[in-house]
Design a protein around this motif. Sequence first.
Motif, PDB file in Angstrom:
ATOM      1  N   LEU A 139       0.807  -1.224   0.000  1.00 57.93           N
ATOM      2  CA  LEU A 139       0.000   0.000   0.000  1.00 57.93           C
ATOM      3  C   LEU A 139       0.840   1.274   0.000  1.00 57.93           C
ATOM      4  O   LEU A 139       0.456   2.275  -0.621  1.00 57.93           O
ATOM      5  CB  LEU A 139      -0.922   0.022   1.220  1.00 57.93           C
ATOM      6  N   HIS A 143      -0.057   4.735  -1.863  1.00 55.47           N
ATOM      7  CA  HIS A 143      -0.567   5.830  -1.028  1.00 55.47           C
ATOM      8  C   HIS A 143       0.222   7.116  -1.288  1.00 55.47           C
ATOM      9  O   HIS A 143      -0.346   8.205  -1.377  1.00 55.47           O
ATOM     10  CB  HIS A 143      -0.472   5.436   0.440  1.00 55.47           C
ATOM     11  N   ILE A 148      -4.554   6.902  -0.502  1.00 53.02           N
ATOM     12  CA  ILE A 148      -5.582   5.885  -0.270  1.00 53.02           C
ATOM     13  C   ILE A 148      -6.650   6.423   0.679  1.00 53.02           C
ATOM     14  O   ILE A 148      -6.344   6.988   1.726  1.00 53.02           O
ATOM     15  CB  ILE A 148      -4.950   4.613   0.318  1.00 53.02           C
ATOM     16  N   VAL A 151      -9.712   0.779   2.039  1.00 49.10           N
ATOM     17  CA  VAL A 151      -9.200  -0.529   1.645  1.00 49.10           C
ATOM     18  C   VAL A 151     -10.180  -1.603   2.105  1.00 49.10           C
ATOM     19  O   VAL A 151     -10.634  -1.586   3.259  1.00 49.10           O
ATOM     20  CB  VAL A 151      -7.817  -0.807   2.264  1.00 49.10           C
ATOM     21  N   LEU A 229     -10.344   1.004   6.606  1.00 46.92           N
ATOM     22  CA  LEU A 229     -10.031  -0.362   6.181  1.00 46.92           C
ATOM     23  C   LEU A 229     -10.996  -1.335   6.831  1.00 46.92           C
ATOM     24  O   LEU A 229     -11.304  -1.215   8.018  1.00 46.92           O
ATOM     25  CB  LEU A 229      -8.591  -0.719   6.564  1.00 46.92           C
ATOM     26  N   ILE A 248      -8.724  -1.192  -3.358  1.00 47.43           N
ATOM     27  CA  ILE A 248      -8.284   0.095  -2.839  1.00 47.43           C
ATOM     28  C   ILE A 248      -9.032   1.226  -3.559  1.00 47.43           C
ATOM     29  O   ILE A 248      -9.113   1.243  -4.787  1.00 47.43           O
ATOM     30  CB  ILE A 248      -6.770   0.302  -3.053  1.00 47.43           C
TER      31      ILE A 248
END
Length: 344
Positions: A139, A143, A148, A151, A229, A248
């Motif tokens: 990630l 990112h 991001i 997720v 997330l 994502i």
Amino acid sequence: MKFKVAIAGATGNVGREMLDVLAERRFPVSEVVALASPRSVGREVSFGDKVLKCRNLENYDFADTDICLMSAGGDVSRAFSPKIGAKGCVVIDNSSAFRMDPDVPLIVPEVNAEAVAGFVNKYIVANPNCSTAQLVVALKPLHDKAKILRVVVSTYQSVSGAGKEAMDELFAQTRAIYVSDPIEAKKFPKRIAFNVIPQIDVFMEDGFTKEEWKMTAETKKILDPKIKLVATCVRVPVFIGHSESVNIEFEHPISPEEARDILREAPGVLVIDKHEPGGYITPHEAAGEDATYVSRIRCDPSVENGLALWVVADNLRKGAALNAVQIAETLINRKLLAPKMRAA
């Protein structure tokens, strides 16, 4: 400079892997000490071409030891790590005991190496959950590029993440099926052979398991507290290697081609992504390897700026032993740790 290193929990899956990784990476050791519980004192473990006999963790004096790689479970770590740290020996702890302690850095060197300086608070550094470690390695570079927002991850986690007894149970159940013997489930709540179990760790009040909570909380601490997330963690009948299906959502546009190029340059990542049968990595191929593998990079059309990935790594290595040794290397390379003066 050479360092005296102790391995606490040296007879376990991760402890043995730590010894292998230290030898493979030619870590600058002056001495390696294998430590275990009283019942395992005298048991032999391998370190390179040497054989070490386990000593008793409970009465070992860490006063002249520089680094302790702790892989003896949360209860043992809570009891011993603060005492070891007070002796000036840095504990790199593989359990969940200190991960969410604000005074203890939670480190994946490819992601947040700079945070390791916080070890001075308690002389403890936490190693993240195995499934979190490989996820954030993949990630982080994405990112940095496109930010991001969210997720969604489903994990396919091998039995080695639950220890040697879990690996033995998968083997025993598989054999029992072939010879028509009774099947016993001891380590897992249901049969694991030729099955999948959508539960890792205990259930919490909100219906998520603790493993799923760990992935959320640890990703926020390591990478960015603003990332949302959600995880579903599943145990599968694989001996070594965790796999993850990752969706994502980004703030900014990013194409699969851009993501592929970024990940190819990212530390700790290997991209194997051919859109053909077998053009991806499975846990079988990742076992024994250091890299976090990324495959099946593609658009997620269900959100505006979305990607879907397949992420695989050896959970005993990047998810535990390798990451711990990399943390120790980071402390040394950043000149945050020097060997203690020892009597000749």
